[in-house]
Design an enzyme around this catalytic site. Structure first.
Site, PDB file in Angstrom:
ATOM      1  N   SER A 272      -5.894   3.503   0.471  1.00 54.47           N
ATOM      2  CA  SER A 272      -5.488   2.863  -0.780  1.00 54.47           C
ATOM      3  C   SER A 272      -4.440   1.805  -0.489  1.00 54.47           C
ATOM      4  O   SER A 272      -3.662   1.922   0.470  1.00 54.47           O
ATOM      5  CB  SER A 272      -4.896   3.894  -1.747  1.00 54.47           C
ATOM      6  OG  SER A 272      -3.586   4.275  -1.336  1.00 54.47           O
ATOM      7  N   ASP A 273      -4.413   0.747  -1.303  1.00 51.73           N
ATOM      8  CA  ASP A 273      -3.220  -0.089  -1.279  1.00 51.73           C
ATOM      9  C   ASP A 273      -2.086   0.766  -1.824  1.00 51.73           C
ATOM     10  O   ASP A 273      -2.304   1.754  -2.523  1.00 51.73           O
ATOM     11  CB  ASP A 273      -3.424  -1.359  -2.109  1.00 51.73           C
ATOM     12  CG  ASP A 273      -2.538  -2.501  -1.625  1.00 51.73           C
ATOM     13  OD1 ASP A 273      -1.519  -2.229  -0.949  1.00 51.73           O
ATOM     14  OD2 ASP A 273      -2.851  -3.665  -1.911  1.00 51.73           O
ATOM     15  N   TRP A 274      -0.867   0.405  -1.506  1.00 50.07           N
ATOM     16  CA  TRP A 274       0.279   1.261  -1.806  1.00 50.07           C
ATOM     17  C   TRP A 274       0.448   1.403  -3.325  1.00 50.07           C
ATOM     18  O   TRP A 274       0.684   0.429  -4.027  1.00 50.07           O
ATOM     19  CB  TRP A 274       1.522   0.707  -1.145  1.00 50.07           C
ATOM     20  CG  TRP A 274       1.738   1.211   0.258  1.00 50.07           C
ATOM     21  CD1 TRP A 274       2.891   1.772   0.741  1.00 50.07           C
ATOM     22  CD2 TRP A 274       0.815   1.226   1.356  1.00 50.07           C
ATOM     23  NE1 TRP A 274       2.726   2.135   2.066  1.00 50.07           N
ATOM     24  CE2 TRP A 274       1.460   1.824   2.464  1.00 50.07           C
ATOM     25  CE3 TRP A 274      -0.508   0.821   1.512  1.00 50.07           C
ATOM     26  CZ2 TRP A 274       0.851   2.002   3.701  1.00 50.07           C
ATOM     27  CZ3 TRP A 274      -1.137   0.998   2.747  1.00 50.07           C
ATOM     28  CH2 TRP A 274      -0.463   1.581   3.818  1.00 50.07           C
ATOM     29  N   GLY A 276      -2.068   2.331  -5.159  1.00 52.31           N
ATOM     30  CA  GLY A 276      -3.334   1.891  -5.723  1.00 52.31           C
ATOM     31  C   GLY A 276      -4.204   3.022  -6.248  1.00 52.31           C
ATOM     32  O   GLY A 276      -5.257   2.771  -6.842  1.00 52.31           O
TER      33      GLY A 276
END
Length: 740
Positions: A272-274, A276
């Site tokens: 995941s993006d941080w 996200g």
């Protein structure tokens, strides 16, 4: 050893190799068989490990334990995974539970040019060297996953993060991303291609829901990711913050489960993006493997954001124990994570890595000089010869650090040569006088914090310095600050900030001999262009910036960069901005890509809207002719390869490089199409008077469009036009061919 003996020895060696291959005609198939056997052995090991893991240990591997790491399993000797930003250099060490720097003294690195610059080289081989050098530095820093490269498509020049990406064309991005990934991963470090998908603006990036047609999705926004997976063999991929068709991209059933993992056969890890991830069930079921960054303070101030409270932590464990989610789901995630480990920190033949060595500095400088684009050169203003002249260097961008700021791509280089330093070192006989002229604020958020310096005083001093100079070099553009080229927000204006336009006009009143050095990762408005003698686009060039800029300004290096995106005359000429608020930035957090497939030069070409500077544009200090353009035949089947040949001649006085660009368009198509699309390119270096034959091969199948009526690719029969030139708006010749 004399030449005959050397030749004889070489011949014997060659004969031995030929004999080996003649005796084993299936040598390559044996190698493939060996690799398959090795992969099977790894999968068997993974099976045995999964059988030994407790449910709690499996879940622990699926989420962060710190800002940039995930847990291993100590009792089984399974290591932690350590990640790092970013695409242009390994980020300084970050604290365990906060975004503060850890304060290490041994985490300085080589800052490489931004990816817009790399794309502008149109040189895939150089992209491989870039990736390999960066991978060595990540390996030296003991990183397992490097969070890059980025291949989101340049849709609007206001996107604050465009400088991290590879331009507006999916074919160019695809060709440049593959060698980068392979280069990084040769070091036993996983590249993590991002941000999948449709993360084409920073404004509202955590809320905006993107609606786009299947055609635009498959033809424009997915090809570079597909190339990264299928051709690049990338080992990890990062989801995007935004939603697509109502579902967050970090756990999106269509993007991750169907397209990425099923259709493309991706066997790596989705990160995941941080912050996200937003939901336990969807994170578990819709393709996410490792959740990072949920809750921004870790254990810093409260237990509310403790890592055990992540969506793929305790809530995931409870759902598994309750039988709401089958254990096979977590097993698949763990299998992918262990596979990543066997490729990185559990690999038996991992190299050691290097950082800040001369070879890396050379690669950074080479990328920088090849990526710099000469946009305008009236009366051969550039190159500026080393003579007894006075050069006024105006602008804060001549001295400002461009490795700091920008968001997650900020860097801590061992050194950074500023443009002013580079010019002073190169022009020993010239008098160089610098005046700031304009100034931003004191921090990376300086777009909203005014400078303490007096703007009027800076302007008066700059005009005075310019008036007394033989030549003025105005270093302007943007910087990596909030509301400029920076993560987390988009630009609020297309024109230049900090009163640069007005200052430039004031300088032109006292000195007409002005060249503009544009430092940016984005297109900007240029109302003063007709009054300027020359313009050079220099991007963000990292550690070697000043050297590379001086190389090109002086003519020590002949510029050969080509624009990887179009410069519109005004913002409304850009496709995304021509349809109003719903198209950009969106309305009520919903956005429709109304321009559909007509992104960048496709829009300018098809709608006959002249750009300020076209995709693929870039001048040289020498001149080239592309002649004798022909194809091997006039009709092709879908299985054929179109072989195009031409002669490129350097007709000028200097050695230089040209990029042959091949675009193809369909006549009388049954569906809406762009006038033409890039389908091939090749960069050629030639000495003065030199000539070289160039061959570019294009698969006829790659002329297909994505047919929404059948949810698959469809190659229309009929006539196609091949356009050959050195920019999207500078075509030397067209050829008609037929697809049967």
């Amino acid at each position: 050893m004399n030449s005959k003996k050397a030749l004889s020895k070489f011949s014997k060696i060659a004969l031995i190799f030929i004999f080996i291959f003649l005796k084993t005609p299936d040598a390559f198939s044996q190698k493939n068989h060996s690799m398959a056997h090795e992969n099977n052995a790894v999968e068997s090991k993974i099976d045995s490990i999964i059988s030994l893991l407790t449910l709690e240990e499996k879940v622990d591997m699926c989420h962060a334990q710190s800002k940039f790491s995930t847990k291993g399993v100590e009792r089984l000797g399974i290591p932690e995974i350590w990640m790092s930003d970013g695409p242009h250099g390994v980020r300084a060490e970050i604290s365990w539970d906060s975004w503060d720097f850890a304060g290490w003294t041994n985490d300085s690195i080589t800052a490489f040019p931004a990816l817009t610059c790399l794309a502008a080289t149109f040189n895939p081989e150089l992209s491989g060297a870039f990736g390999y050098s960066l991978g060595e530095e990540a390996r030296y820093r003991k990183k397992d996953v490097l969070l890059g490269p980025g291949v989101n498509i340049y849709r609007t020049p206001l996107n604050g993060r465009n400088f991290e990406y590879m331009g507006e064309d999916p074919f160019l991005a695809s060709k440049m991303v593959v060698p980068y990934i392979k280069g990084v991963q040769k070091n036993g470090v996983a590249a993590c291609v991002k941000h999948y998908a449709l993360n084409n603006q920073e404004l509202w990036r955590n809320q905006v829901n993107v609606e786009v047609s299947d055609r635009a999705l498959y033809e424009i926004y997915l090809p570079a990711f597909k190339a990264a997976v299928i051709d690049g063999g990338v080992w990890s991929l990062m989801g995007a913050y935004n939603k697509f068709r109502g579902q967050y991209c970090c756990h999106n059933e269509l993007l991750l489960n169907k397209i990425l993992k099923k259709d493309w056969g991706f066997d790596g890890v989705v990160v995941s993006d941080w912050s996200g991830a937003h939901n336990t069930y969807e994170s578990a079921m819709f393709g996410l493997d490792i959740e990072m960054g949920t809750g921004t303070d870790g254990l810093g101030s409260t237990t509310a954001n403790h890592y055990d409270h992540y969506y793929l932590a305790t809530p995931f464990l409870k759902s598994l124990k309750a039988g709401d989610i089958d254990e096979s789901v977590v097993n698949d995630k763990v299998r992918r994570i262990l596979r990543l480990m066997y490729r990185t920190n559990m690999s038996s033949n991992r190299p050691l890595g290097r950082k800040n060595n001369q070879e890396h500095h050379d690669v950074a400088r080479k990328v920088a000089t090849e990526g710099i684009v000469l946009l305008k050169n009236k009366n051969n203003f550039f190159p500026i010869k080393d003579e007894n002249i006075t050069i006024a260097v105006i602008g804060e961008n001549a001295t400002r650090s461009m490795t700091a700021g920008g968001g997650s791509s900020e860097l801590k280089p061992q050194f950074e040569i500023s443009p002013l330093e580079g010019l002073k070192m190169r022009y020993k006989n010239a008098t160089i006088v610098h005046s700031m002229g304009y100034a931003t604020g004191p921090s990376v958020y300086d777009a909203v914090i005014p400078s303490k310096l007096d703007a009027d005083s800076l302007r008066v001093e700059a005009i005075k310095v310019a008036k007394n100079a033989d030549i003025v070099l105005f270093f302007g553009g943007l910087n990596k600050s909030h509301l400029q080229d920076c993560e987390g927000a988009d630009r609020e204006q297309f024109n230049l900030p900090f009163g640069q336009d007005e200052l430039l006009n004031d300088i032109l009143r006292v000195n007409k001999n002005v060249g503009y050095i544009l430092v940016s990762g984005n297109a900007v408005e240029m109302p003063w262009l007709n009054s300027i003698n020359g313009v050079i686009q220099t991007w963000y060039l990292g550690s070697m910036a000043g050297y590379a800029i001086a190389d090109v300004i002086s003519g020590d290096v002949n510029p050969s960069g080509k624009l990887p995106f179009s410069f519109p005359v005004k913002l409304q000429d850009n496709a995304a901005h021509s349809f109003g608020e719903l198209s950009y930035p969106g309305k009520d957090y919903n956005q429709v890509y109304k321009e559909d497939i007509l992104v960048g030069y496709r829009w300018h070409d098809t709608k006959k809207i002249a750009p300020l500077y076209a995709f693929g544009h870039g001048l040289s200090y020498t001149s080239f002719n592309i002649t004798d353009i022909k194809v091997d035949k006039k009709a092709y089947t879908p299985q054929d390869k179109i072989k195009l040949t031409c002669q490129v001649t350097n007709t000028g006085d200097l050695e230089g490089a040209e990029v042959v660009q091949v675009y193809i368009g369909k006549q009388k198509s049954k569906v809406k199409r762009a006038l033409k699309e890039l389908k091939g390119f090749q960069k050629i270096n030639l000495k003065s008077g030199g000539q070289k034959a160039v061959e570019i091969t294009i698969d006829a199948a790659n002329l297909a469009f994505y047919d929404e009526s059948i949810s698959d690719w469809n190659l229309e029969k009929g006539d196609y036009i091949i356009y050959v030139g050195n920019a999207s708006n500078n075509i030397a010749e067209t050829i008609k061919v037929n697809i049967k």
